[in-house]
Design a protein around this motif. Structure first.
Motif, short mmCIF file in Angstrom:
data_model
loop_
_atom_site.label_atom_id
_atom_site.label_comp_id
_atom_site.label_asym_id
_atom_site.label_seq_id
_atom_site.Cartn_x
_atom_site.Cartn_y
_atom_site.Cartn_z
N ALA A 124 0.79 -1.29 0.00
CA ALA A 124 0.03 0.06 -0.03
C ALA A 124 0.82 1.20 0.04
CB ALA A 124 -0.81 0.16 1.17
N PHE A 125 0.72 2.01 -0.98
CA PHE A 125 1.71 3.15 -1.38
C PHE A 125 0.88 4.48 -0.72
CE2 PHE A 125 2.68 6.40 -4.65
CZ PHE A 125 3.47 7.27 -3.79
N VAL A 126 1.39 5.34 0.15
CA VAL A 126 0.92 6.37 0.53
C VAL A 126 1.38 7.53 -0.09
CG1 VAL A 126 0.35 8.01 2.43
CG2 VAL A 126 0.09 5.48 2.80
N PRO A 127 1.09 8.29 -1.01
CA PRO A 127 1.58 9.20 -1.97
C PRO A 127 1.07 10.64 -1.30
CG PRO A 127 -0.38 8.62 -3.03
CD PRO A 127 -0.40 7.72 -1.77
N LYS A 128 2.17 11.69 -1.51
CA LYS A 128 1.54 12.98 -1.28
C LYS A 128 0.64 13.38 -2.19
CE LYS A 128 3.25 17.65 -0.97
NZ LYS A 128 4.16 18.63 -1.20
N SER A 129 -0.67 14.11 -1.70
CA SER A 129 -1.69 14.50 -2.72
C SER A 129 -1.96 15.93 -2.46
CB SER A 129 -2.89 13.63 -2.33
OG SER A 129 -4.00 13.90 -2.92
N ASP A 130 -2.11 16.72 -3.25
CA ASP A 130 -2.47 18.08 -3.31
C ASP A 130 -3.87 18.24 -2.55
OD1 ASP A 130 0.00 19.06 -3.97
OD2 ASP A 130 -0.41 19.06 -5.83
N ALA A 131 -4.76 17.20 -3.03
CA ALA A 131 -6.17 17.30 -2.69
C ALA A 131 -6.30 16.90 -1.05
CB ALA A 131 -6.82 16.14 -3.20
N TRP A 132 -5.23 16.26 -0.61
CA TRP A 132 -5.37 15.95 0.91
C TRP A 132 -3.83 16.27 1.53
CZ3 TRP A 132 -9.52 15.76 3.86
CH2 TRP A 132 -9.37 15.29 5.18
N ASP A 145 12.02 19.00 6.55
CA ASP A 145 12.26 19.44 5.31
C ASP A 145 11.53 19.33 4.14
OD1 ASP A 145 13.50 20.32 2.98
OD2 ASP A 145 15.54 19.68 3.25
N HIS A 146 10.71 19.86 3.74
CA HIS A 146 9.18 19.65 2.67
C HIS A 146 9.94 19.35 1.39
CE1 HIS A 146 5.61 21.00 4.91
NE2 HIS A 146 6.69 21.71 5.49
N ALA A 147 11.06 20.08 0.79
CA ALA A 147 11.70 19.50 -0.29
C ALA A 147 12.42 18.22 -0.27
CB ALA A 147 12.82 20.58 -0.61
N TYR A 148 12.84 17.77 0.77
CA TYR A 148 13.39 16.42 0.82
C TYR A 148 12.27 15.36 0.91
CZ TYR A 148 15.49 12.42 3.29
OH TYR A 148 15.79 11.15 3.64
N ARG A 149 11.27 15.79 1.69
CA ARG A 149 9.88 14.81 1.26
C ARG A 149 9.41 14.74 -0.07
NH1 ARG A 149 4.14 16.01 4.54
NH2 ARG A 149 4.24 17.77 3.32
N ASP A 150 9.18 15.78 -0.62
CA ASP A 150 8.73 16.05 -1.92
C ASP A 150 9.53 15.21 -2.98
OD1 ASP A 150 6.85 17.60 -0.63
OD2 ASP A 150 7.29 19.33 -1.75
N LEU A 176 -0.53 -4.07 -5.53
CA LEU A 176 -0.14 -2.67 -5.12
C LEU A 176 -1.57 -1.68 -5.11
CD1 LEU A 176 1.70 -0.63 -4.85
CD2 LEU A 176 1.99 -0.30 -7.36
N ILE A 177 -1.64 -0.92 -4.06
CA ILE A 177 -2.81 -0.04 -3.91
C ILE A 177 -2.30 1.02 -3.47
CG2 ILE A 177 -4.58 -1.82 -3.59
CD1 ILE A 177 -4.47 -0.80 -0.43
N GLU A 178 -3.08 2.58 -3.61
CA GLU A 178 -2.63 3.62 -3.17
C GLU A 178 -3.68 4.05 -2.06
OE1 GLU A 178 -1.72 6.76 -5.75
OE2 GLU A 178 -0.50 5.49 -7.08
N LEU A 179 -3.33 4.64 -0.84
CA LEU A 179 -4.06 5.10 0.30
C LEU A 179 -4.10 6.66 0.27
CD1 LEU A 179 -2.83 2.58 2.94
CD2 LEU A 179 -4.72 2.24 1.43
N VAL A 180 -5.27 7.13 -0.09
CA VAL A 180 -5.56 8.71 -0.11
C VAL A 180 -6.67 8.94 0.76
CG1 VAL A 180 -4.01 9.00 -2.41
CG2 VAL A 180 -6.84 8.62 -2.25
N GLY A 181 -6.51 10.30 1.05
CA GLY A 181 -7.60 10.87 1.84
C GLY A 181 -7.32 10.87 3.19
N PRO A 182 -8.55 11.28 3.94
CA PRO A 182 -8.44 11.28 5.36
C PRO A 182 -8.28 9.78 5.87
CG PRO A 182 -10.76 11.56 4.76
CD PRO A 182 -9.93 11.68 3.64
N ALA A 183 -7.84 9.90 7.45
CA ALA A 183 -7.50 8.39 7.93
C ALA A 183 -8.54 7.24 7.54
CB ALA A 183 -7.46 8.71 9.54
N GLU A 184 -9.86 7.89 7.90
CA GLU A 184 -11.13 6.91 7.83
C GLU A 184 -11.15 6.25 6.41
OE1 GLU A 184 -11.33 10.02 8.43
OE2 GLU A 184 -11.80 9.97 10.88
N GLN A 185 -10.82 7.15 5.52
CA GLN A 185 -10.91 6.85 3.95
C GLN A 185 -9.83 5.70 3.67
OE1 GLN A 185 -11.92 9.71 1.14
NE2 GLN A 185 -10.09 8.80 -0.46
N ARG A 186 -8.60 5.93 4.22
CA ARG A 186 -7.50 5.11 4.11
C ARG A 186 -7.82 3.63 4.50
NH1 ARG A 186 -1.93 8.65 4.86
NH2 ARG A 186 -2.56 10.58 3.46
N LEU A 187 -8.35 3.70 5.84
CA LEU A 187 -8.76 2.42 6.19
C LEU A 187 -9.63 1.41 5.62
CD1 LEU A 187 -8.82 2.77 10.13
CD2 LEU A 187 -7.01 1.90 8.85
#
Length: 204
Positions: A124-132, A145-150, A176-187
């Motif tokens: 399960a991949f947790v990407p950075k998302s501009d929407a969340w 460091d934000h640039a490092y994380r990005d 392979l799945i992606e987990l996005v959104g608030p914590a409840e949605q990811r679960l």
């Protein structure tokens, strides 16, 4: 079900793991290698452009060794990080050309990473998302460091979305799945993936 949560730091991976174990008390929780070996263990582990082959290598092989403890889908365990993570972080450091980590070292990690993934059922991949967006937490442990994380997140996206390194095994690859959104949605997303895989295994 053998699950690993993967992605750049400070994006909510440990929250997913902790929430999952709280909701599914039958699951074992496998600690992030940095915490097991560095924070609570005997090694000094550095980040960003200071990482070395030793530091990233011991984390990767520790992660792989723990994964190999669980032999089948009947083992219920969730990992905070996957072996793929050390490819992404090592590639970041290789790009900086500041330590003994280089592209050749990253390439040398690939066979062990690829082989280990056939011992996982869900990756399960947790990407950075501009929407969340997820705020950077200054807990005194993780880099802020934000640039490092990005930059590391961008490498993860190349790996998981564009096939960089060709990490998936030819047989018995994890879902392979992606987990996005608030914590409840990811679960919910993780729960749905587990149920779908269980249905598929019963019908096979």
């Amino acid at each position: 079900m053998r699950i690993a949560i993967s992605g750049s730091h400070s994006l909510g991976k440990s929250t997913v793991v902790n929430d999952w174990v709280a909701a599914q008390p039958g699951y074992l929780r496998e600690e992030e290698p940095y915490r097991a070996l560095g924070l609570f263990g005997p090694y000094e582990i550095k980040f960003r452009e200071a990482s070395t082959r030793l530091q990233n290598g011991i984390q990767m092989y520790y992660n792989i060794s723990r994964i190999h403890r669980y032999s089948s889908m009947s083992n219920d365990v969730i990992f905070d990080r996957a072996p793929v993570d050390y490819l992404a972080y090592s590639q970041y450091t290789a790009n900086q050309a500041t330590t003994d980590i280089d592209d050749a070292f990253v390439a040398s990690m690939l066979p062990a990473v690829r082989e280990s993934l056939d011992h996982l059922d869900i990756l399960a991949f947790v990407p950075k998302s501009d929407a969340w967006p997820v705020a950077m937490e200054d807990d005194g442990i993780r880099p802020v460091d934000h640039a490092y994380r990005d930059d590391v997140d961008a490498i993860f996206k190349e790996i998981y979305r564009e096939g960089r390194f060709d990490v998936m095994p030819r047989e018995h690859a994890p879902r392979l799945i992606e987990l996005v959104g608030p914590a409840e949605q990811r679960l919910d997303q993780l729960t749905n993936a587990v149920r779908a895989l269980q249905r598929d295994s019963r019908s096979a």
